[in-house]
Write an enzyme that holds these catalytic residues in place. Structure first.
Site, PDB file in Angstrom:
ATOM      1  N   GLU A   1       4.746  -6.909  13.973  1.00 28.06           N
ATOM      2  CA  GLU A   1       3.714  -7.228  15.079  1.00 28.06           C
ATOM      3  C   GLU A   1       3.133  -8.609  15.182  1.00 28.06           C
ATOM      4  O   GLU A   1       2.795  -9.123  15.871  1.00 28.06           O
ATOM      5  CB  GLU A   1       2.581  -5.930  15.164  1.00 28.06           C
TER       6      GLU A   1
ATOM      7  N   ARG B   1       0.748  -1.390  -0.082  1.00 25.47           N
ATOM      8  CA  ARG B   1       0.041  -0.105  -0.157  1.00 25.47           C
ATOM      9  C   ARG B   1       0.855   1.364  -0.097  1.00 25.47           C
ATOM     10  O   ARG B   1       0.546   2.290  -0.531  1.00 25.47           O
ATOM     11  CB  ARG B   1      -0.926   0.024   1.234  1.00 25.47           C
TER      12      ARG B   1
END
Length: 179
Positions: free
Chosen positions: A99, A62
């Site tokens: 994460e 993105r």
């Protein structure tokens, strides 16, 4: 950030993705709206001083969309920070923690000339792992990276603090509390 409420309203939240307990902030719904996407790019450009940068680096995937639109509008070159094995020429890479696990990004070894000033761009700042890896990769090739720009910041996850500690000013159009 109330002045961006029109754009905030277009970011979809997907609960429990990619794992239980995560509230995924999905900018793809914002990108589907042409006028809103244009406003996103225009407003992101308004947050920077274009003369401070020689190149714009976008992180796959993105971040490519946002950085390419900014590069076009500002007539700046674009550096691609890609997933492994996607670049056709000689590449330099860095491994980093996410994460949700681990990953690696690469860039062409000749993409940066030492001393060039590079704006790092991605769609979302969470823990800062990907952005830090991008900055380290660029800096490792001699780039000056002191600003990173995002559509969305998740400040509770600490990515902004991590970037600031590394001498990088993080800026985002919008922020969402929690993870």
């Amino acid at each position: 950030m109330t002045d961006n409420q029109d754009l905030i309203d277009l970011v979809r939240t997907i609960p429990d993705y990619p794992k239980p307990g995560i509230m995924f902030r999905d900018v793809s719904t914002l990108l589907l709206d042409g006028p809103a996407f244009r406003q996103t790019i225009d407003r992101m450009i308004a947050l920077i001083e274009p003369s401070r940068f020689d190149l714009i680096a976008g992180i796959e995937a993105r971040g490519f969309i946002v950085s390419a639109a900014m590069s076009y509008a500002l007539e700046k070159g674009k550096v691609m920070l890609r997933k492994p094995g996607k670049l056709p020429g000689e590449a330099v890479s860095i491994d980093y923690a996410l994460e949700y696990g681990a990953d690696r990004i690469e860039m062409h070894v000749d993409a940066i000339q030492p001393g060039q000033r590079v704006l790092l761009v991605d769609d979302l700042l969470a823990t800062g792992g990907t952005a830090m890896a991008g900055a380290q990769l660029l800096r490792g090739q001699g780039a000056i990276v002191d600003k990173a720009l995002f559509i969305v910041d998740l400040p509770d996850l600490g990515g902004g603090e991590k970037l600031q500690a590394a001498g990088i000013e993080p800026t985002a159009l919008m922020a969402f509390a929690g993870d």
